[in-house]
Design a protein around this motif. Structure first.
Motif, short mmCIF file in Angstrom:
data_model
loop_
_atom_site.label_atom_id
_atom_site.label_comp_id
_atom_site.label_asym_id
_atom_site.label_seq_id
_atom_site.Cartn_x
_atom_site.Cartn_y
_atom_site.Cartn_z
N LYS A 12 0.84 -1.19 0.00
CA LYS A 12 0.00 0.00 0.00
C LYS A 12 0.88 1.24 0.00
O LYS A 12 1.80 1.37 0.80
CB LYS A 12 -0.91 0.00 1.23
CG LYS A 12 -1.90 1.15 1.24
CD LYS A 12 -2.86 1.06 2.41
CE LYS A 12 -3.88 -0.04 2.19
NZ LYS A 12 -4.94 -0.03 3.22
N ASP A 14 1.86 5.03 0.66
CA ASP A 14 1.50 6.08 1.59
C ASP A 14 0.98 7.29 0.82
O ASP A 14 1.49 7.65 -0.24
CB ASP A 14 2.71 6.50 2.42
CG ASP A 14 3.18 5.40 3.37
OD1 ASP A 14 2.33 4.57 3.75
OD2 ASP A 14 4.37 5.37 3.71
N GLU A 83 3.44 12.57 4.92
CA GLU A 83 2.44 11.51 4.87
C GLU A 83 1.16 11.98 5.55
O GLU A 83 1.20 12.55 6.65
CB GLU A 83 2.96 10.25 5.54
CG GLU A 83 2.02 9.06 5.44
CD GLU A 83 2.57 7.81 6.12
OE1 GLU A 83 1.79 6.86 6.30
OE2 GLU A 83 3.76 7.80 6.49
N LYS A 85 -2.67 11.00 6.97
CA LYS A 85 -3.63 9.99 7.39
C LYS A 85 -4.89 10.60 8.02
O LYS A 85 -5.96 10.02 7.95
CB LYS A 85 -2.99 9.02 8.38
CG LYS A 85 -1.90 8.14 7.77
CD LYS A 85 -1.35 7.15 8.78
CE LYS A 85 -0.30 6.23 8.14
NZ LYS A 85 0.27 5.29 9.13
N GLU A 313 -9.80 8.44 -1.48
CA GLU A 313 -9.74 7.19 -0.72
C GLU A 313 -9.74 5.98 -1.65
O GLU A 313 -9.07 4.98 -1.38
CB GLU A 313 -10.90 7.12 0.27
CG GLU A 313 -10.79 8.13 1.40
CD GLU A 313 -11.90 8.01 2.42
OE1 GLU A 313 -11.63 8.19 3.62
OE2 GLU A 313 -13.06 7.74 2.02
N PHE A 316 -6.16 5.53 -3.37
CA PHE A 316 -5.10 5.03 -2.48
C PHE A 316 -5.55 3.85 -1.63
O PHE A 316 -4.79 3.36 -0.80
CB PHE A 316 -4.58 6.18 -1.59
CG PHE A 316 -3.74 7.16 -2.35
CD1 PHE A 316 -2.38 6.95 -2.50
CD2 PHE A 316 -4.32 8.25 -2.96
CE1 PHE A 316 -1.60 7.83 -3.22
CE2 PHE A 316 -3.54 9.15 -3.69
CZ PHE A 316 -2.19 8.94 -3.82
N ASP A 317 -6.79 3.41 -1.85
CA ASP A 317 -7.32 2.23 -1.17
C ASP A 317 -7.09 2.32 0.34
O ASP A 317 -6.63 1.37 0.97
CB ASP A 317 -6.66 0.96 -1.74
CG ASP A 317 -7.35 -0.31 -1.25
OD1 ASP A 317 -8.56 -0.22 -0.94
OD2 ASP A 317 -6.69 -1.36 -1.17
N GLN A 318 -7.40 3.47 0.88
CA GLN A 318 -7.30 3.62 2.33
C GLN A 318 -8.33 4.63 2.81
O GLN A 318 -8.68 5.57 2.11
CB GLN A 318 -5.90 4.05 2.75
CG GLN A 318 -5.39 5.33 2.13
CD GLN A 318 -3.98 5.64 2.58
OE1 GLN A 318 -3.76 6.06 3.71
NE2 GLN A 318 -3.01 5.42 1.71
N LYS A 319 -8.80 4.39 4.02
CA LYS A 319 -9.81 5.25 4.61
C LYS A 319 -9.13 6.29 5.48
O LYS A 319 -8.45 5.95 6.45
CB LYS A 319 -10.78 4.40 5.45
CG LYS A 319 -12.02 5.14 5.89
CD LYS A 319 -12.98 4.17 6.59
CE LYS A 319 -14.24 4.89 7.03
NZ LYS A 319 -15.18 3.95 7.70
N LEU A 320 -9.28 7.54 5.10
CA LEU A 320 -8.70 8.62 5.88
C LEU A 320 -9.53 8.89 7.12
O LEU A 320 -10.73 8.61 7.16
CB LEU A 320 -8.64 9.89 5.03
CG LEU A 320 -7.64 9.91 3.88
CD1 LEU A 320 -8.01 11.00 2.88
CD2 LEU A 320 -6.22 10.11 4.39
N GLU A 321 -8.88 9.45 8.12
CA GLU A 321 -9.59 9.92 9.30
C GLU A 321 -9.88 11.41 9.10
O GLU A 321 -9.01 12.16 8.63
CB GLU A 321 -8.76 9.71 10.56
CG GLU A 321 -8.50 8.26 10.91
CD GLU A 321 -9.78 7.50 11.24
OE1 GLU A 321 -10.70 8.13 11.83
OE2 GLU A 321 -9.88 6.31 10.91
#
Length: 333
Positions: A12, A14, A83, A85, A313, A316-321
């Motif tokens: 994954k 960053d 980075e 997140k 999201e 980048f296949d990720q769930k941000l906060e």
């Protein structure tokens, strides 16, 4: 004895600050109501202007504008390789919101980046240049381009005069002193609202204004707005006023030139769906028998930002906060 096959799982990547900015600009172009070819032609014109400048003028030229057509959407402070997140997002971010962010950080809340929808700093002092895109937006509604160029140029001068005396560096200075990465996402988000709602209305093919209202009320951003007293409403016309040709006017830096309303009516536009409209604009629209549906300002801004964050999201296949503030609410699709 043969060993079992070994598979490498993709690592994954960053998400960095520069990745967010690059995606916002890229997707802003894709959803630009002028069309990507017009956007690229605009960038080419800027490159030609830059190439013939003397060396001393090139030193102060906004080089980012050669690749980013949206002056009001950019990184104002922060390391591009940082980075990301967790993002604190607000429709308006001023010094008080940055102080709130710093207080939250000092209390243990992780915040890597603050994003404002409405422009600040350099993104605000130069955003009158974004209004030029209205020339082609209005032309696509059927107004001759020689006319749209003239009426939009007057609107650009008007906005520039109102912005130029402002103290535009206050919020940027606060971000720098507090060491909080800070960026704005204005037209790149507004383009998404215009594109999204236009597609919805084109597919719906509404006969009456009430059908547009019903469609808006089905979307989570507008549902939230209804709960806090900011429902979409018909400003000019009524439930059973017939729509005719619908113009979704949601992008271009700010409210368009009032002089365009007469030209839009002549070009066959029957209904304008907008975020907001000044009292002077309302009178002019009514004078030319245009229906006006106000979707809502902050709710529409939320829609544009949420569509952008969905794409971010997904890529980048990720769930941000998200830390929601200043009127922003995260709704995922």
């Amino acid at each position: 004895m043969l060993s079992a096959p070994f598979y490498f799982l993709p690592r994954k990547v960053d998400m960095k600050l520069k990745d967010i900015q690059n995606l916002f600009v890229q997707e802003g172009k894709k959803t630009d109501p002028r069309g990507e070819s017009v956007v690229e032609l605009d960038l080419l014109r800027r490159k030609e202007e830059y190439d013939i400048l003397p060396a001393n003028k090139k030193e102060t030229f906004d080089v980012e504008s050669l690749t980013n057509p949206y002056y009001d959407s950019r990184v104002l402070y922060g390391n591009e390789n940082l980075e990301i997140k967790t993002i604190m997002v607000g429709i308006d971010i001023e010094t008080q919101e940055l102080l709130l962010a710093k207080n939250l950080i000092n209390s243990g809340v992780k915040i890597d980046l603050v994003i404002a929808h409405h422009p600040e700093g350099y993104a605000y002092s130069t955003f009158s240049s974004v209004i030029g895109m209205q020339t082609d937006i209005l032309n696509k509604q059927g107004i001759p381009v020689n006319i749209t160029e003239k009426i939009v140029s007057e609107r650009i001068k008007e906005v520039h005069r109102s912005v130029s005396p402002q103290n535009n560096e206050r919020v940027y200075d606060a971000a720098k002193l507090l060491n909080i990465p800070f960026m704005t996402a204005h037209s790149v988000a507004d383009n998404h609202v215009a594109s999204f709602l236009k597609d919805k209305i084109d597919n719906l093919r509404p006969v009456y204004l009430k059908e547009i209202i019903k469609m808006l009320e089905s979307l989570p951003e507008y549902q939230h707005a209804i709960k806090i007293g900011h429902a979409p409403f018909i400003l000019s016309g009524d439930n059973y006023s017939r729509c005719g040709k619908v113009f979704v006017d949601m992008t271009g830096g700010t409210e368009g030139p009032i002089d365009s309303f007469e030209k839009l009516a002549i070009a066959g536009v029957g209904t304008i769906v907008a975020m907001h409209l000044s009292p002077k604009g309302v009178k002019e629209a009514e004078k030319h028998h245009l229906n006006i549906v106000l979707a809502g300002h902050i709710s529409s801004d939320n829609l544009g930002l949420n569509l952008l964050f969905d794409k971010l999201e997904k890529k980048f296949d990720q769930k941000l906060e998200f830390v929601e503030c200043s009127g922003f609410r995260r709704f995922r699709r």
